[in-house]
Design an enzyme around this catalytic site. Structure first.
Site, PDB file in Angstrom:
ATOM      1  N   LYS A  77     -12.140  -7.479   5.655  1.00  0.00           N
ATOM      2  CA  LYS A  77     -11.524  -6.670   6.713  1.00  0.00           C
ATOM      3  C   LYS A  77     -12.384  -5.465   7.004  1.00  0.00           C
ATOM      4  O   LYS A  77     -12.787  -4.795   6.051  1.00  0.00           O
ATOM      5  CB  LYS A  77     -10.137  -6.239   6.225  1.00  0.00           C
ATOM      6  CG  LYS A  77      -9.418  -5.272   7.117  1.00  0.00           C
ATOM      7  CD  LYS A  77      -8.158  -4.828   6.445  1.00  0.00           C
ATOM      8  CE  LYS A  77      -7.503  -3.800   7.348  1.00  0.00           C
ATOM      9  NZ  LYS A  77      -6.431  -3.120   6.692  1.00  0.00           N
ATOM     10  N   ARG A 135      -3.489   3.244  12.429  1.00  0.00           N
ATOM     11  CA  ARG A 135      -3.005   4.458  11.762  1.00  0.00           C
ATOM     12  C   ARG A 135      -2.038   5.226  12.644  1.00  0.00           C
ATOM     13  O   ARG A 135      -1.096   5.837  12.156  1.00  0.00           O
ATOM     14  CB  ARG A 135      -4.177   5.332  11.326  1.00  0.00           C
ATOM     15  CG  ARG A 135      -4.918   4.673  10.175  1.00  0.00           C
ATOM     16  CD  ARG A 135      -5.997   5.542   9.593  1.00  0.00           C
ATOM     17  NE  ARG A 135      -6.802   4.758   8.668  1.00  0.00           N
ATOM     18  CZ  ARG A 135      -7.986   5.139   8.214  1.00  0.00           C
ATOM     19  NH1 ARG A 135      -8.489   6.306   8.592  1.00  0.00           N
ATOM     20  NH2 ARG A 135      -8.649   4.375   7.380  1.00  0.00           N
ATOM     21  N   ARG A 165     -10.992   7.857   3.674  1.00  0.00           N
ATOM     22  CA  ARG A 165     -10.745   6.852   2.640  1.00  0.00           C
ATOM     23  C   ARG A 165     -12.038   6.336   2.000  1.00  0.00           C
ATOM     24  O   ARG A 165     -12.055   5.311   1.335  1.00  0.00           O
ATOM     25  CB  ARG A 165      -9.980   5.659   3.240  1.00  0.00           C
ATOM     26  CG  ARG A 165      -8.653   6.016   3.890  1.00  0.00           C
ATOM     27  CD  ARG A 165      -7.689   4.850   3.806  1.00  0.00           C
ATOM     28  NE  ARG A 165      -6.599   4.885   4.763  1.00  0.00           N
ATOM     29  CZ  ARG A 165      -5.580   5.728   4.752  1.00  0.00           C
ATOM     30  NH1 ARG A 165      -5.516   6.683   3.836  1.00  0.00           N
ATOM     31  NH2 ARG A 165      -4.621   5.655   5.650  1.00  0.00           N
ATOM     32  N   CYS A 178       0.863  -1.189   0.000  1.00  0.00           N
ATOM     33  CA  CYS A 178       0.000   0.000   0.000  1.00  0.00           C
ATOM     34  C   CYS A 178       0.893   1.230   0.000  1.00  0.00           C
ATOM     35  O   CYS A 178       2.069   1.144   0.354  1.00  0.00           O
ATOM     36  CB  CYS A 178      -0.916   0.010   1.218  1.00  0.00           C
ATOM     37  SG  CYS A 178      -2.259   1.220   1.045  1.00  0.00           S
ATOM     38  N   LYS A 226     -12.530  -4.518   1.752  1.00  0.00           N
ATOM     39  CA  LYS A 226     -11.974  -3.706   2.825  1.00  0.00           C
ATOM     40  C   LYS A 226     -12.872  -2.496   3.031  1.00  0.00           C
ATOM     41  O   LYS A 226     -13.046  -1.686   2.128  1.00  0.00           O
ATOM     42  CB  LYS A 226     -10.552  -3.278   2.469  1.00  0.00           C
ATOM     43  CG  LYS A 226      -9.913  -2.433   3.547  1.00  0.00           C
ATOM     44  CD  LYS A 226      -8.472  -2.155   3.238  1.00  0.00           C
ATOM     45  CE  LYS A 226      -7.873  -1.230   4.274  1.00  0.00           C
ATOM     46  NZ  LYS A 226      -6.480  -0.910   3.966  1.00  0.00           N
TER      47      LYS A 226
HETATM   48  C1  PBG Z   1      -3.722   0.364   4.735  1.00  0.00           C
HETATM   49  C2  PBG Z   1      -4.010  -0.559   5.830  1.00  0.00           C
HETATM   50  C3  PBG Z   1      -4.741  -0.260   6.960  1.00  0.00           C
HETATM   51  C4  PBG Z   1      -4.780  -1.413   7.729  1.00  0.00           C
HETATM   52  C5  PBG Z   1      -4.051  -2.386   7.071  1.00  0.00           C
HETATM   53  N1  PBG Z   1      -3.602  -1.849   5.864  1.00  0.00           N
HETATM   54  C6  PBG Z   1      -5.338   1.008   7.421  1.00  0.00           C
HETATM   55  C7  PBG Z   1      -6.157   1.843   6.558  1.00  0.00           C
HETATM   56  O1  PBG Z   1      -6.724   1.407   5.563  1.00  0.00           O
HETATM   57  O2  PBG Z   1      -6.221   3.028   6.894  1.00  0.00           O
HETATM   58  C8  PBG Z   1      -5.483  -1.525   9.054  1.00  0.00           C
HETATM   59  C9  PBG Z   1      -5.116  -2.662   9.899  1.00  0.00           C
HETATM   60  C10 PBG Z   1      -5.567  -2.546  11.298  1.00  0.00           C
HETATM   61  O3  PBG Z   1      -6.334  -1.642  11.689  1.00  0.00           O
HETATM   62  O4  PBG Z   1      -5.142  -3.406  12.090  1.00  0.00           O
HETATM   63  N2  PBG Z   1      -2.610   0.109   4.044  1.00  0.00           N
END
Ligand code: PBG
Length: 322
Positions: A248, A205, A217, A120, A195
């Site tokens: 997720k 975060r 987002r 990401c 997601k």
């Molecule tokens: C984004 C990402 C996120 C999580 C995993 N990959 C956060 C988001 O989308 O802001 C969250 C994982 C968690 O809360 O444990 N790359």
């Protein structure tokens, strides 16, 4: 059929009978442990938003992986925090970045441990969004090559699987294509297909320093109200070549996990996210919940809903209880 002929309590009479008719089991093979890697050496800093989790330099990540593997752990998911960020998240594709380095160290120390990398841009962009931006807008197609380059860097470092979590349309195909062109036809992709734009990512975060600098987002992650759309996302990612898919968060979306399970024979992962973990920890610390029992119940619920694999910060704590 009916009482008094039928008495469900007969098969609950003792622990052996209960085990014999137990429908769902949680095993070490089901768990994937997410960790946060940072640059440097000998860094092992507690993360305040995630009790018991650490920011780890690659050498320390290696030691933790070894310990996790000795407990019976089989797989880890790596997130990276770089020492610099830019507009396009290019530090994410650095072959000497913390994730690439940690992959090498872990595969060296614990070759049988599966190392999965999160792909990401949000940890690597100056603005904290998961894609390139134009003003307030998060660009889709322009983001894809950057994600693919990051995935390739992880593959070249020796990752066993890459897991895109950005939610851009078409990213699985773009990653598959670049991997294939560079000799990684064999490398599987686990897509964060479903997601949601969730408040439960809050502690992550903070831990990953990846909160968006403006907006949110919701322009790319899914609306928590939507279930049918989950099946659409799954179909698209599988058509682009995803080998495994993910839902997720997990706990608040058990119905979605079941829906996806009934829809595809492919391996399904569910991510028990940072906020779900924090709720258990905080409630236990306040004396409101028994930690061991509630942690195990939260995981068996996710497994029963239909997940094959569970990403969870609880992994090392629960392993000895399985
Ligand atoms: C984004 C990402 C996120 C999580 C995993 N990959 C956060 C988001 O989308 O802001 C969250 C994982 C968690 O809360 O444990 N790359």
């Amino acid at each position: 059929m009916g009482w008094p002929i039928d008495r469900p309590r007969r098969l609950r009479d003792n622990p052996t009978l209960r085990d014999m008719v137990s429908e769902t089991r949680l095993g070490a093979d089901d768990l994937i442990y997410p960790i946060f890697v940072v640059p440097g050496r000998h860094v092992k800093e507690p993360i305040s938003s995630l009790p018991g989790q650490f920011h780890l330099s690659p050498d320390e990540a290696g030691l933790l992986a070894l310990e996790f593997n000795r407990l019976g752990g089989r797989a880890m998911m790596l997130f990276g925090l770089p020492d610099r960020k830019d507009e396009t998240g290019s530090p994410g594709a650095d072959p000497n970045g913390p994730v690439a380095m940690a992959v090498k160290v872990i595969k060296d120390l614990a070759p049988d441990l599966a190392v999965i990398t999160d792909v990401c841009l949000c940890e690597y962009t100056s603005h904290g969004h998961c894609g390139l931006i134009d003003g307030q807008r998060v660009l889709n197609d322009e983001t894809l090559p950057h994600l693919a380059r990051q995935a390739l860097a992880h593959a070249m470092a020796g990752a066993d699987m890459v897991a895109p979590s950005d939610m851009m349309d078409g990213r699985v195909g773009a990653i598959r294509d670049l991997l294939d062109k560079n000799g990684f036809k064999h490398l599987p992709i686990m897509a964060y297909s479903v997601k949601y734009a969730s408040a439960f990512y809050g502690p992550f975060r903070q831990a990953a320093d990846s909160a968006p600098a403006f907006g949110d987002r919701r322009g790319y992650q899914m609306d928590p109200a939507n279930r049918r759309e989950a099946l659409f996302e799954i179909e698209l990612d599988l058509a682009e070549g995803a080998d495994a898919v993910m839902v997720k968060p997990a706990g608040p979306y058990l119905d979605v996990i079941r829906e996806v399970r009934n829809h595809t024979p492919r391996p399904l992962a569910a991510y028990q996210v940072s906020g779900e973990f924090a709720m258990l920890k905080c409630a236990a610390a306040a004396g409101a919940l028994d930690f061991k029992r509630s942690a195990l119940e939260s995981l068996i619920g996710i497994k029963r809903a239909g997940a094959d694999l569970i990403l969870t910060y609880l992994a090392p704590e629960v392993l000895p209880w399985l």
